[in-house]
Design an enzyme around this catalytic site. Structure first.
Site, PDB file in Angstrom:
ATOM      1  N   TRP A 182      20.278  21.926  47.364  1.00  0.00           N
ATOM      2  CA  TRP A 182      20.387  21.742  45.914  1.00  0.00           C
ATOM      3  C   TRP A 182      21.746  22.317  45.515  1.00  0.00           C
ATOM      4  O   TRP A 182      22.033  23.486  45.790  1.00  0.00           O
ATOM      5  CB  TRP A 182      19.265  22.461  45.168  1.00  0.00           C
ATOM      6  CG  TRP A 182      19.570  22.544  43.703  1.00  0.00           C
ATOM      7  CD1 TRP A 182      19.600  21.500  42.821  1.00  0.00           C
ATOM      8  CD2 TRP A 182      19.944  23.712  42.953  1.00  0.00           C
ATOM      9  NE1 TRP A 182      19.967  21.949  41.569  1.00  0.00           N
ATOM     10  CE2 TRP A 182      20.177  23.302  41.634  1.00  0.00           C
ATOM     11  CE3 TRP A 182      20.097  25.062  43.280  1.00  0.00           C
ATOM     12  CZ2 TRP A 182      20.566  24.193  40.622  1.00  0.00           C
ATOM     13  CZ3 TRP A 182      20.480  25.952  42.286  1.00  0.00           C
ATOM     14  CH2 TRP A 182      20.702  25.517  40.973  1.00  0.00           C
ATOM     15  N   GLU A 226      18.355  17.562  46.870  1.00  0.00           N
ATOM     16  CA  GLU A 226      17.545  17.784  45.662  1.00  0.00           C
ATOM     17  C   GLU A 226      18.372  17.610  44.393  1.00  0.00           C
ATOM     18  O   GLU A 226      19.293  18.379  44.123  1.00  0.00           O
ATOM     19  CB  GLU A 226      16.972  19.219  45.717  1.00  0.00           C
ATOM     20  CG  GLU A 226      16.149  19.614  44.515  1.00  0.00           C
ATOM     21  CD  GLU A 226      15.582  21.041  44.648  1.00  0.00           C
ATOM     22  OE1 GLU A 226      15.904  21.730  45.637  1.00  0.00           O
ATOM     23  OE2 GLU A 226      14.834  21.452  43.748  1.00  0.00           O
ATOM     24  N   LYS A 228      18.721  16.978  40.029  1.00  0.00           N
ATOM     25  CA  LYS A 228      18.228  17.661  38.836  1.00  0.00           C
ATOM     26  C   LYS A 228      18.889  17.007  37.637  1.00  0.00           C
ATOM     27  O   LYS A 228      19.959  16.435  37.765  1.00  0.00           O
ATOM     28  CB  LYS A 228      18.636  19.131  38.968  1.00  0.00           C
ATOM     29  CG  LYS A 228      18.194  20.049  37.859  1.00  0.00           C
ATOM     30  CD  LYS A 228      18.261  21.486  38.358  1.00  0.00           C
ATOM     31  CE  LYS A 228      18.095  22.455  37.214  1.00  0.00           C
ATOM     32  NZ  LYS A 228      17.764  23.789  37.648  1.00  0.00           N
ATOM     33  N   ASP A 259      11.759  17.813  42.993  1.00  0.00           N
ATOM     34  CA  ASP A 259      11.271  19.064  42.412  1.00  0.00           C
ATOM     35  C   ASP A 259      10.558  18.724  41.100  1.00  0.00           C
ATOM     36  O   ASP A 259      11.158  18.113  40.203  1.00  0.00           O
ATOM     37  CB  ASP A 259      12.447  20.025  42.175  1.00  0.00           C
ATOM     38  CG  ASP A 259      12.006  21.380  41.637  1.00  0.00           C
ATOM     39  OD1 ASP A 259      11.246  21.408  40.643  1.00  0.00           O
ATOM     40  OD2 ASP A 259      12.416  22.409  42.196  1.00  0.00           O
ATOM     41  N   HIS A 262      12.299  19.217  37.691  1.00  0.00           N
ATOM     42  CA  HIS A 262      13.655  18.715  37.468  1.00  0.00           C
ATOM     43  C   HIS A 262      13.728  17.411  36.697  1.00  0.00           C
ATOM     44  O   HIS A 262      14.685  16.659  36.825  1.00  0.00           O
ATOM     45  CB  HIS A 262      14.368  18.556  38.812  1.00  0.00           C
ATOM     46  CG  HIS A 262      14.732  19.863  39.429  1.00  0.00           C
ATOM     47  ND1 HIS A 262      15.586  19.982  40.490  1.00  0.00           N
ATOM     48  CD2 HIS A 262      14.374  21.129  39.105  1.00  0.00           C
ATOM     49  CE1 HIS A 262      15.730  21.258  40.822  1.00  0.00           C
ATOM     50  NE2 HIS A 262      14.988  21.974  39.993  1.00  0.00           N
ATOM     51  N   HIS A 286       9.209  19.834  45.887  1.00  0.00           N
ATOM     52  CA  HIS A 286       9.239  21.216  45.431  1.00  0.00           C
ATOM     53  C   HIS A 286       8.210  21.301  44.315  1.00  0.00           C
ATOM     54  O   HIS A 286       8.447  20.830  43.205  1.00  0.00           O
ATOM     55  CB  HIS A 286      10.635  21.609  44.915  1.00  0.00           C
ATOM     56  CG  HIS A 286      11.483  22.249  45.966  1.00  0.00           C
ATOM     57  ND1 HIS A 286      12.742  22.741  45.714  1.00  0.00           N
ATOM     58  CD2 HIS A 286      11.224  22.525  47.268  1.00  0.00           C
ATOM     59  CE1 HIS A 286      13.227  23.272  46.835  1.00  0.00           C
ATOM     60  NE2 HIS A 286      12.331  23.145  47.791  1.00  0.00           N
ATOM     61  N   ASP A 294      13.179  23.609  33.184  1.00  0.00           N
ATOM     62  CA  ASP A 294      12.934  23.928  34.589  1.00  0.00           C
ATOM     63  C   ASP A 294      12.621  25.427  34.707  1.00  0.00           C
ATOM     64  O   ASP A 294      13.382  26.188  35.290  1.00  0.00           O
ATOM     65  CB  ASP A 294      14.181  23.558  35.401  1.00  0.00           C
ATOM     66  CG  ASP A 294      13.982  23.780  36.884  1.00  0.00           C
ATOM     67  OD1 ASP A 294      12.840  23.706  37.348  1.00  0.00           O
ATOM     68  OD2 ASP A 294      14.981  24.046  37.579  1.00  0.00           O
ATOM     69  N   ASP A 296      10.222  27.078  36.206  1.00  0.00           N
ATOM     70  CA  ASP A 296       9.698  27.599  37.470  1.00  0.00           C
ATOM     71  C   ASP A 296       8.538  28.570  37.302  1.00  0.00           C
ATOM     72  O   ASP A 296       8.484  29.601  37.980  1.00  0.00           O
ATOM     73  CB  ASP A 296      10.829  28.229  38.301  1.00  0.00           C
ATOM     74  CG  ASP A 296      11.756  27.174  38.880  1.00  0.00           C
ATOM     75  OD1 ASP A 296      11.291  26.404  39.728  1.00  0.00           O
ATOM     76  OD2 ASP A 296      12.927  27.095  38.464  1.00  0.00           O
ATOM     77  N   ASP A 326       8.160  25.802  44.837  1.00  0.00           N
ATOM     78  CA  ASP A 326       9.380  26.336  44.240  1.00  0.00           C
ATOM     79  C   ASP A 326       9.099  26.847  42.831  1.00  0.00           C
ATOM     80  O   ASP A 326       9.149  26.082  41.871  1.00  0.00           O
ATOM     81  CB  ASP A 326      10.493  25.273  44.214  1.00  0.00           C
ATOM     82  CG  ASP A 326      11.818  25.864  43.751  1.00  0.00           C
ATOM     83  OD1 ASP A 326      11.900  27.100  43.621  1.00  0.00           O
ATOM     84  OD2 ASP A 326      12.774  25.093  43.524  1.00  0.00           O
TER      85      ASP A 326
HETATM   86  C1  RNT Z   1      16.944  24.861  41.411  1.00  0.00           C
HETATM   87  C2  RNT Z   1      16.213  24.186  42.526  1.00  0.00           C
HETATM   88  C3  RNT Z   1      16.279  24.898  43.842  1.00  0.00           C
HETATM   89  C4  RNT Z   1      16.083  26.375  43.723  1.00  0.00           C
HETATM   90  C5  RNT Z   1      16.118  27.085  45.042  1.00  0.00           C
HETATM   91  C6  RNT Z   1      16.235  28.551  44.893  1.00  0.00           C
HETATM   92  O1  RNT Z   1      16.736  24.285  40.197  1.00  0.00           O
HETATM   93  O2  RNT Z   1      14.894  23.957  42.165  1.00  0.00           O
HETATM   94  O3  RNT Z   1      15.357  24.332  44.713  1.00  0.00           O
HETATM   95  O4  RNT Z   1      14.924  26.701  43.060  1.00  0.00           O
HETATM   96  O5  RNT Z   1      17.147  26.529  45.778  1.00  0.00           O
HETATM   97 ZN    ZN Z   2      13.615  23.162  43.771  1.00  0.00          ZN
END
Ligand code: RNT
Ligand code: ZN
Length: 419
Positions: A182, A226, A228, A259, A262, A286, A294, A296, A326
């Site tokens: 990423w 990855e 976003k 992800d 994202h 993810h 995002d 998390d 993730d």
């Molecule tokens: C960031 C991505 C990525 C990170 C990791 C730490 O937006 O989701 O995967 O969370 O690389």
């Molecule tokens: Zn991620």
């Protein structure tokens, strides 16, 4: 095992059988699907490079104490979380979790030897992520898309060395190591030459992936990219957007990572899987929970998590799509967080495996949409909790209250001694 658990399980098996679902088969499949835990939630993506004053391009919010301070603590915490999960596990690393002081662009598998030894000991696989952030070599939020050639050259070396590490890690463990990149590069505001930034990204990736894995290496390393759509500081423009990576991966025989955090709010991420998978070499997920952005958040069993697992099951992709987690939330205990996320993912996976999918797909084919919806709703009433409890008990894993007590005890006896 408690007799009551066995009785309930046997009863559940009969009920599921009447819907055409073989519970033993579902459990056998469950035990073969690895879920890859993100090591970085254990220390707020700090890693072990110990360089003062670098900015982390990931936003981690919260200040709960007791974060792991080194590899041994991190591994111990992960083992604690694993002890509460019935899944087959893997662990996702990042370049910055290498344990020797080798420069990031020169890492080799050797730098991950402690992780490899540990993974062998507890019988799990490892995945890797190239760390394209938290570095003095970041050029104002840019790595391989920087206009500065020296900066670009550095990050190309990081990419190349990370790929080599993935092969070595995979080889050492005798199973594929997913190698995910990423790259946060982007700009905060209206960007008037997006084409040039993306051209640099293409050129950089072409160098990084210039040497394809040999047939032998392909057994041990899988490249995924990855995308976003925005980040903090890249609200206007992200060089590596989804469209970019889907196109790049499809035309370069590479894979993508999807992800769940994202995408724009309201987008159905589960719908993307069968739209992308046929055209790229590999897909990794993810699994995350985003609130408005995002963010998390720790995943819990909700519709979006269930829908992801159901989609993989319905499309028969559970063997083909790699599942990684993730999320990171420094406002709660990081080991609780892992345990909650693992158990939620496990439950969603089990739920999907127990869904009477065949029956419903037959109804769909016959255009009996009324019955299909009836059974989609009916699925919620099937006794999957009885199967879940059986699964936990047969692995000697504590149920709800006892699991919480174990986590509290671990916080008191182990984590709270970290000052
Ligand atoms: C960031 C991505 C990525 C990170 C990791 C730490 O937006 O989701 O995967 O969370 O690389
Ligand atoms: Zn991620």
């Amino acid at each position: 095992m408690k007799q009551e658990t066995i009785n309930r399980f046997n009863e559940a098996k009969k009920i599921y059988a009447s819907y055409g679902v073989d519970v033993d088969l579902a459990i056998a499949k469950f035990k073969n699907i690895p879920i890859s835990l993100q090591c970085w939630a254990g220390d707020d993506i700090k890693g072990f490079e110990n360089v003062e004053g670098v900015k982390n391009e990931n936003t981690v919010v919260g200040n709960y104490p007791y974060a792991a301070r080194n590899g041994d603590e991190l591994r111990k915490d992960i083992e604690m979380a694993f002890s509460l999960s019935p899944l087959k596990h893997k662990v996702q690393l990042h370049s910055i979790y290498a344990e020797f002081q080798t420069e990031r662009s020169k890492l080799t598998g050797q730098d991950f030897s402690k992780w490899i030894t540990w993974a062998k000991k507890i019988g799990i696989g490892l995945d890797l992520n190239g760390t394209f952030f938290s570095s003095k070599m970041m050029d104002d939020g840019l790595s391989i898309c920087s206009p500065n050639k020296k900066v670009r050259e550095y990050w190309i070396e990081v990419g190349k060395s990370t790929r080599r590490c993935a092969v070595e890690i995979g080889k050492a463990l005798g199973q594929p190591c997913y190698n995910n990149f990423w790259i946060p590069d982007g700009l905060k505001d209206i960007t008037v030459n997006r084409k040039e930034f993306r051209k640099r990204l293409i050129d950089g990736l072409d160098e990084i992936y210039g040497v394809p894995y040999t047939k032998e290496e392909e057994k041990y390393a899988v490249d995924v990219l990855e995308g976003k759509y925005f980040g903090i500081g890249s609200e206007y423009f992200v060089c590596g957007s989804h469209e970019f990576y889907i196109g790049y991966a499809a035309s370069h025989n590479l894979g993508v990572t999807i992800d769940a955090g994202h995408f724009r709010e309201g987008e159905d991420v589960s719908d993307k899987i069968t739209a992308i998978e046929p055209f790229v070499k590999n897909v990794m997920l993810h699994v995350s929970r985003s609130l408005h952005w995002d963010s998390d958040h720790t995943v819990i069993e909700n519709d979006s998590l269930n829908n992801l697992m159901l989609e993989l099951k319905r499309a028969d992709l559970l063997d083909k799509v790699a599942i990684g987690l993730d999320f990171f939330d420094a406002s709660i205990n990081r080991v609780f967080e892992w345990a909650i996320g693992l158990r939620a993912t496990a439950k969603a996976l089990l739920y999907a495996l127990l869904e009477p999918t065949e029956l419903m797909q037959k109804m769909e084919l016959e255009r009996d949409y009324s019955s299909r919806l009836f059974y989609i709703e009916e699925s919620n009433n099937l006794p999957y909790n009885d199967v879940w409890n059986y699964l936990l008990e047969s692995h000697n894993i504590p149920g709800g209250k006892e699991a919480l007590a174990a986590l509290k005890k671990y916080e008191k006896d182990v984590q709270s001694l970290r000052k």
